[in-house]
Structure formats: structure tokens, C-alpha cells
Design an enzyme around this catalytic site. Structure first.
Site, PDB file in Angstrom:
ATOM      1  CE  LYS A 185      36.584  36.098  42.279  1.00 36.59           C
ATOM      2  NZ  LYS A 185      36.381  36.735  41.010  1.00 36.59           N
TER       3      LYS A 185
ATOM      4  CG  ASP B 215      39.928  41.575  39.951  1.00 44.50           C
ATOM      5  OD1 ASP B 215      40.524  40.584  40.418  1.00 44.50           O
ATOM      6  OD2 ASP B 215      38.945  41.490  39.186  1.00 44.50           O
TER       7      ASP B 215
ATOM      8  CD  GLN C 230      33.791  37.034  38.473  1.00 46.55           C
ATOM      9  OE1 GLN C 230      34.082  37.207  39.657  1.00 46.55           O
ATOM     10  NE2 GLN C 230      34.553  36.325  37.656  1.00 46.55           N
TER      11      GLN C 230
END
Ligand code: NAD
Length: 307
Positions: free
Chosen positions: A60, A129, A104
Site C-alpha cells: 500500500k 477502507d 490493517q
């Protein structure tokens, strides 16, 4: 038994599509910098030392930097308290340079922090997200918002290769908040007739045989057999399953669908690897670009799937 397809199936190329998106994001970032003097920025919080999570976070970071975004990585020990993680989120919420915040997942097994609570502390406008309940609600209501990256990537591929999904019978297998539920809502918003299947579904084979589109997000290697498929169906295989090779110490990846069998039946299919996988980070970058514009009251540029 399903009949074989008449034409060579389309192998949906997620590597190529994701590269197109990243090239486009890079140009849009240059335009934003030149016109408005800012650069979108993504902050990622990694709790613990899980090797797979570290690889995802590094990828990322690498891809954010490659498109010209700012990128920040915050590493917290696996035993960090819920408060410590939330404090970090609050700092990023109030940092004006940060447009996107991502924690994450999954959190390490030994973590006592609740993923649900952690996500709920992210400012929904920075929730790239798309897991905050406000964004989940917007997706269900058909409103504009930030939506999860992997299902967004699936939808990008479907819209790029098959522009009109209206009226198609779509079967989503798997009901996670990360993949199954959002992609089902996205397909509904595209006017598909959507069925959701899961571990308690009875007669899944029958559901598969009726589906024009199947999105498989189960996590069981090659679970969907080729003779379950309708001829000329479109298969989006989200599964990533690592298989140890019996005759060496190496391993390889397979999806949730029997790929070799399915290519004889279907109209189009995403390979694993190289299908949905590369689209996830590309969609995350699109989300960060969008969040950066919306936060500054600028009209976000829209990526044209058909270009
Ligand atoms: P999950 O474990 O949260 O959900 C799996 C779903 O599969 C559940 O809803 C369950 O009901 C369903 N299921 C399990 N057994 C079933 C059965 N026998 N019949 C029908 N349904 C069944 O998983 P997830 O996070 O949604 O991920 C699914 C897969 O997608 C995994 O392989 C994961 O690695 C992969 N994944 C890939 C990406 C990517 O970037 N390509 C991103 C996220 C997840």
C-alpha cells in the site's frame, strides 16, 4: 452437467486494469497539486508483526508513493491497548494532511482491541477502507460514500468488461462485511437481481446454475466446481488460498473456483493471482483521491471504466 462455452473465455486482467487506474490517479494528483497545491495522503496503522499484513501494508505504501501520494505508516506492538490504537486514529482524524486512514485487519489474535470499535473511531470522511458503519449505510441506501476496496475492484472489472449489468442474475457467495455484503449491494445498485449465499445456504449448486454472474468470496480452495456453472456465466473469484506444493517446499495460490474447469464453461473469469487481487490497492488509491477532494469541497474526478 453444463455445456462447454462456444467461444474462448475472456480472462479478466486485473493487473492491466489496476495499472490503468494507477496511471490515471497519478495524473489526477499532478492536476490537484498544480491547481490547488495539495497532495492526497494515506495513513496506514499496522498492529503487530503478522508477515502477510506487513506485505500488504508495504504494498500500500509503495503504490501510494508511486502515484505521488503522501504515505504514512504507523506500527504499533501487537499488545497495544484499544485506547492506544484509538489515540493514534484520533491524531490522524485531526491531521489535515491525512485524507485516508486505514487500520490493517485482522488485528493480531492476542490483541484485546475490538475491530468494530476501532473502525467506528475513524472519521467516516477519511474511512478509505469503507468499513465505518456510516459508509456501510450509505452503500446500502445507494448514497455516495467511501466503499470497501476489494468489492469496488470487483465492480470496476465488471463494469470495464461488461458495461451494462442491468437485469443480470448475480450470485454472491460469502457474506463478510469486507467483501460479500458490499459487493451484493453494489450489484443491486447496478440493477442486478442479487442472491446472497453463505455457509448455511441449501442447494448452492442450484443457485450457481442459475447465475449470470458469480462472485465467490469464500476462502475455500477451488470450492466452486465447473459443472455447477451456467454456460457463458461471468466469474469473479475473490478467493486467495495458498496451497503447499506436494513435491517441493514451494506454494502457489488458487481461488475459490476450479479455474481450469470453469474456463471451459464460462464467458469470462478472473484468474488467481492477477484478477481481483491487484484491484484492491488501486481502488484504495481511488478512495483516497476521492476523500481528499470531498474533504476540500472539490468535485472528485471520476475514473472512466470504459476508457
Ligand atoms: P470470511 O471468512 O470473512 O467470509 C467467508 C464467507 O464464506 C462467509 O460469509 C461464509 O458464510 C462463506 N462460506 C464459508 N463456507 C461456505 C460454504 N461451504 N458455502 C457457501 N459459503 C460459505 O472471508 P472474506 O474476508 O470475505 O474473504 C473471502 C476470500 O476472499 C478469502 O479467500 C480471502 O483471502 C479473499 N480476499 C481477497 C481479497 C483480495 O484482495 N483479492 C480481499 C479480501 C479477501
Amino acid at each position: 452437467m453444463s455445456a462447454e462455452n462456444d467461444a474462448t473465455p475472456i480472462i479478466i486482467n486485473g493487473k492491466k486494469s489496476s495499472q490503468k487506474i494507477r496511471d490515471w490517479v497519478k495524473i489526477e494528483i499532478i492536476k490537484l497539486r498544480e491547481s490547488y497545491n495539495f497532495i492526497p495522503g494515506l495513513a496506514v496503522i499496522l498492529v503487530g508483526e503478522d508477515p502477510a499484513s506487513k506485505i500488504y501494508v508495504n504494498n500500500k505504501e509503495k503504490q501510494s508513493l508511486e502515484v505521488g501520494m503522501n504515505s504514512w505508516k504507523y506500527r504499533l506492538p501487537a499488545e497495544s491497548s484499544e485506547k492506544k490504537i484509538i489515540d493514534q486514529i484520533h491524531k490522524l482524524n485531526s491531521d489535515d494532511l491525512v485524507d485516508g486512514i486505514l487500520v490493517q485487519l485482522p488485528l493480531p489474535e492476542k490483541s484485546s482491541a475490538s475491530e468494530r470499535l476501532i473502525i467506528s473511531e475513524i472519521n467516516p470522511d477519511k474511512d478509505v477502507d469503507g468499513l465505518h458503519i456510516i459508509n456501510a449505510g450509505k452503500l446500502v441506501s445507494g448514497e455516495n460514500g467511501l466503499f470497501p476496496a476489494t468489492p469496488s475492484g470487483c465492480l470496476h472489472l465488471l463494469r470495464e468488461y461488461f458495461s451494462d449489468l442491468s437485469g443480470k442474475k448475480a450470485l454472491v457467495i460469502g457474506r463478510s462485511n469486507l467483501v460479500g455484503k458490499p459487493i451484493a449491494n453494489m450489484l443491486l445498485n447496478q440493477n442486478c437481481t442479487v442472491t446472497m449465499a453463505h455457509s448455511k445456504t441449501k442447494n448452492l449448486i442450484n443457485e450457481c446454475r442459475q447465475a449470470d454472474i458469480i462472485v465467490a468470496a469464500i476462502g475455500i480452495p477451488e470450492f466452486i466446481k465447473s459443472d455447477w456453472l451456467k454456460k457463458e456465466s461471468i466469474i469473479i473469484d475473490v478467493g486467495i488460498n495458498r496451497i503447499e506444493n506436494s513435491n517441493s517446499s514451494k506454494s502457489h495460490l488458487v481461488g475459490d473456483v476450479d479455474y481450469q474447469g470453469a474456463i471451459k464453461i464460462c464467458k469470462a473469469i478472473t484468474p488467481v493471482p492477477g484478477g481481483v487481487g491487484p484491484m484492491t490497492i488501486a481502488s484504495l488509491l481511488l478512495n483516497t483521491l476521492k476523500a481528499a477532494c470531498v474533504r476540500r469541497n472539490l468535485e472528485p474526478p471520476i475514473f472512466d471504466f470504459t476508457s
